[in-house]
Motif scaffolding. Sequence first.
Motif, mmCIF file in Angstrom:
data_model
loop_
_atom_site.group_PDB
_atom_site.id
_atom_site.type_symbol
_atom_site.label_atom_id
_atom_site.label_comp_id
_atom_site.label_asym_id
_atom_site.label_seq_id
_atom_site.Cartn_x
_atom_site.Cartn_y
_atom_site.Cartn_z
ATOM 1 N N LEU A 166 15.305 10.740 3.267
ATOM 2 C CA LEU A 166 15.848 9.598 2.674
ATOM 3 C C LEU A 166 17.248 9.390 3.413
ATOM 4 O O LEU A 166 16.726 7.587 3.375
ATOM 5 N N ASP A 167 17.792 9.639 3.695
ATOM 6 C CA ASP A 167 18.771 8.865 4.439
ATOM 7 C C ASP A 167 18.322 8.448 5.972
ATOM 8 O O ASP A 167 18.993 7.438 6.125
ATOM 9 N N PHE A 168 17.372 9.237 5.476
ATOM 10 C CA PHE A 168 16.755 8.439 7.742
ATOM 11 C C PHE A 168 16.502 6.899 7.433
ATOM 12 O O PHE A 168 15.978 6.053 8.319
ATOM 13 N N ALA A 169 15.568 7.636 6.064
ATOM 14 C CA ALA A 169 14.556 5.798 5.969
ATOM 15 C C ALA A 169 15.951 5.012 5.136
ATOM 16 O O ALA A 169 15.429 4.133 5.889
ATOM 17 N N ALA A 170 16.544 5.093 4.835
ATOM 18 C CA ALA A 170 17.906 4.192 4.876
ATOM 19 C C ALA A 170 18.720 3.392 5.384
ATOM 20 O O ALA A 170 18.743 2.482 6.128
ATOM 21 N N GLU A 171 18.244 4.583 6.714
ATOM 22 C CA GLU A 171 18.721 3.927 7.938
ATOM 23 C C GLU A 171 17.653 2.776 8.516
ATOM 24 O O GLU A 171 18.206 1.989 9.489
ATOM 25 N N LYS A 172 16.881 3.373 8.624
ATOM 26 C CA LYS A 172 15.379 2.692 8.900
ATOM 27 C C LYS A 172 14.944 1.373 8.331
ATOM 28 O O LYS A 172 13.836 0.581 8.047
ATOM 29 N N GLU A 173 15.710 1.331 6.998
ATOM 30 C CA GLU A 173 15.530 0.049 6.308
ATOM 31 C C GLU A 173 15.591 -1.715 6.263
ATOM 32 O O GLU A 173 13.853 -2.596 6.312
ATOM 33 N N ASP A 174 16.154 -1.969 7.322
ATOM 34 C CA ASP A 174 16.111 -3.047 7.836
ATOM 35 C C ASP A 174 14.036 -3.676 8.307
ATOM 36 O O ASP A 174 13.227 -3.793 8.371
ATOM 37 N N TRP A 175 14.349 -1.994 9.472
ATOM 38 C CA TRP A 175 12.667 -2.110 9.633
ATOM 39 C C TRP A 175 11.787 -1.990 9.346
ATOM 40 O O TRP A 175 11.043 -2.239 9.396
ATOM 41 N N ILE A 176 11.745 -0.763 7.613
ATOM 42 C CA ILE A 176 10.500 -0.719 6.993
ATOM 43 C C ILE A 176 10.259 -2.034 6.598
ATOM 44 O O ILE A 176 8.879 -2.812 6.257
ATOM 45 N N ARG A 177 11.498 -3.204 6.231
ATOM 46 C CA ARG A 177 11.409 -3.977 4.752
ATOM 47 C C ARG A 177 10.520 -4.768 5.945
ATOM 48 O O ARG A 177 9.457 -6.038 5.770
ATOM 49 N N ALA A 178 11.064 -5.362 7.123
ATOM 50 C CA ALA A 178 10.069 -5.967 8.651
ATOM 51 C C ALA A 178 8.831 -6.234 8.872
ATOM 52 O O ALA A 178 8.069 -7.221 8.591
ATOM 53 N N HIS A 179 8.450 -4.664 8.672
ATOM 54 C CA HIS A 179 7.321 -4.736 8.480
ATOM 55 C C HIS A 179 6.605 -4.429 7.448
ATOM 56 O O HIS A 179 5.302 -4.901 7.882
ATOM 57 N N LEU A 180 6.985 -4.410 6.444
ATOM 58 C CA LEU A 180 6.071 -4.300 5.290
ATOM 59 C C LEU A 180 5.576 -5.748 5.311
ATOM 60 O O LEU A 180 4.814 -6.506 4.542
ATOM 61 N N ALA A 181 7.170 -6.907 5.343
ATOM 62 C CA ALA A 181 6.633 -8.132 5.130
ATOM 63 C C ALA A 181 5.505 -8.757 6.159
ATOM 64 O O ALA A 181 4.785 -10.078 5.403
ATOM 65 N N ARG A 182 5.214 -8.304 7.261
ATOM 66 C CA ARG A 182 4.071 -8.915 8.283
ATOM 67 C C ARG A 182 2.534 -8.024 7.310
ATOM 68 O O ARG A 182 1.638 -8.248 8.053
ATOM 69 N N HIS A 183 2.632 -7.119 6.770
ATOM 70 C CA HIS A 183 1.643 -6.865 5.387
ATOM 71 C C HIS A 183 0.874 -6.871 4.420
ATOM 72 O O HIS A 183 1.630 -7.839 4.357
ATOM 73 N N PRO A 184 -0.146 -7.408 4.484
ATOM 74 C CA PRO A 184 -0.786 -8.012 3.321
ATOM 75 C C PRO A 184 -0.638 -8.027 2.178
ATOM 76 O O PRO A 184 -0.376 -6.648 1.846
ATOM 77 N N GLU A 185 -0.019 -8.494 1.144
ATOM 78 C CA GLU A 185 0.087 -8.412 0.122
ATOM 79 C C GLU A 185 -1.395 -7.591 -0.621
ATOM 80 O O GLU A 185 -2.067 -7.843 -0.649
ATOM 81 N N VAL A 186 -0.233 -6.632 -1.214
ATOM 82 C CA VAL A 186 -1.153 -5.679 -2.914
ATOM 83 C C VAL A 186 -1.228 -6.628 -3.783
ATOM 84 O O VAL A 186 -0.954 -7.365 -4.608
ATOM 85 N N VAL A 187 -2.976 -5.757 -3.915
ATOM 86 C CA VAL A 187 -3.612 -8.194 -5.292
ATOM 87 C C VAL A 187 -3.998 -6.182 -6.513
ATOM 88 O O VAL A 187 -4.647 -5.860 -5.943
ATOM 89 N N GLU A 188 -3.555 -6.740 -7.600
ATOM 90 C CA GLU A 188 -4.277 -5.671 -8.506
ATOM 91 C C GLU A 188 -5.065 -6.340 -8.892
ATOM 92 O O GLU A 188 -5.459 -7.619 -9.339
ATOM 93 N N VAL A 189 -6.660 -5.924 -8.917
ATOM 94 C CA VAL A 189 -7.769 -6.083 -9.250
ATOM 95 C C VAL A 189 -7.840 -6.592 -11.022
ATOM 96 O O VAL A 189 -7.301 -6.113 -11.598
ATOM 97 N N GLY A 190 -8.222 -7.966 -11.398
ATOM 98 C CA GLY A 190 -8.513 -7.800 -12.789
ATOM 99 C C GLY A 190 -8.610 -9.734 -13.414
ATOM 100 O O GLY A 190 -8.501 -10.246 -11.541
#
Length: 227
Positions: A50-74
């Motif tokens: 978890l500490d490792f992930a925290a160190e990489k937080e900026d990279w993780i969030r930048a990557h996820l920002a380029r990922h298609p947004e999740v759509v909850e079907v309804g």
Amino acid sequence: MSAYHLPGNPPVPLVLRRSARAKRISLRISALDGRVTLTLPSRVPAREALDFAAEKEDWIRAHLARHPEVVEVGPGTILPVEGQQRQVVAGGKRGVRLEPEAVVVGGDNPARSIERYLKELARDRLAAASDHYAAQVGRSYGKLSLRDTRSRWGSCSSAGTLMYSWRLILAPSEVLSYVAAHEVAHLVEMNHSADFWAVVAQLYGDSAAPRQWLRSEGAGLHRYRFG
């Protein structure tokens, strides 16, 4: 396998996976659905990962920002079915009805009802395409199964079992047909040699367009969640 979160706004779900073969902590973000997985050696405490992930937080969030947004079907969701954008509309009766511009659904759990309907429709379309192509090459397959696979759209085992991602029913029909032709071609050539691609061309024709569609648009089919 345990689930954790990276704090923040919004929090990021993390999956911690222990592996006896892992020598160090590694981080992977799925190109298909944005799942963040941390793999760590068996004896390494979860806190270190978890500490490792925290160190990489900026990279993780930048990557996820380029990922298609999740759509909850309804009700109200715009959902592609066979490549055609259709709006999910609440109906009075139970069950699902497909219309040119709408998916009409009734009942207490519309998302699950739509998922079941799409899986049944995918099986019908993929079985028909597989039967058609198998007849062309004079081969038969053992059985056909559907999964929600993340790493491949289809496969053909040495025993002749065909497996497909049911999410292909969300793609244009020509893309589904190409994947069926690709897997049936493996009944003749269990490889990706020039001879294999010659069989694909014999069955489907020029596959450049559907292959490009899967590369550029395929990941987006995993953005739709059904509860």
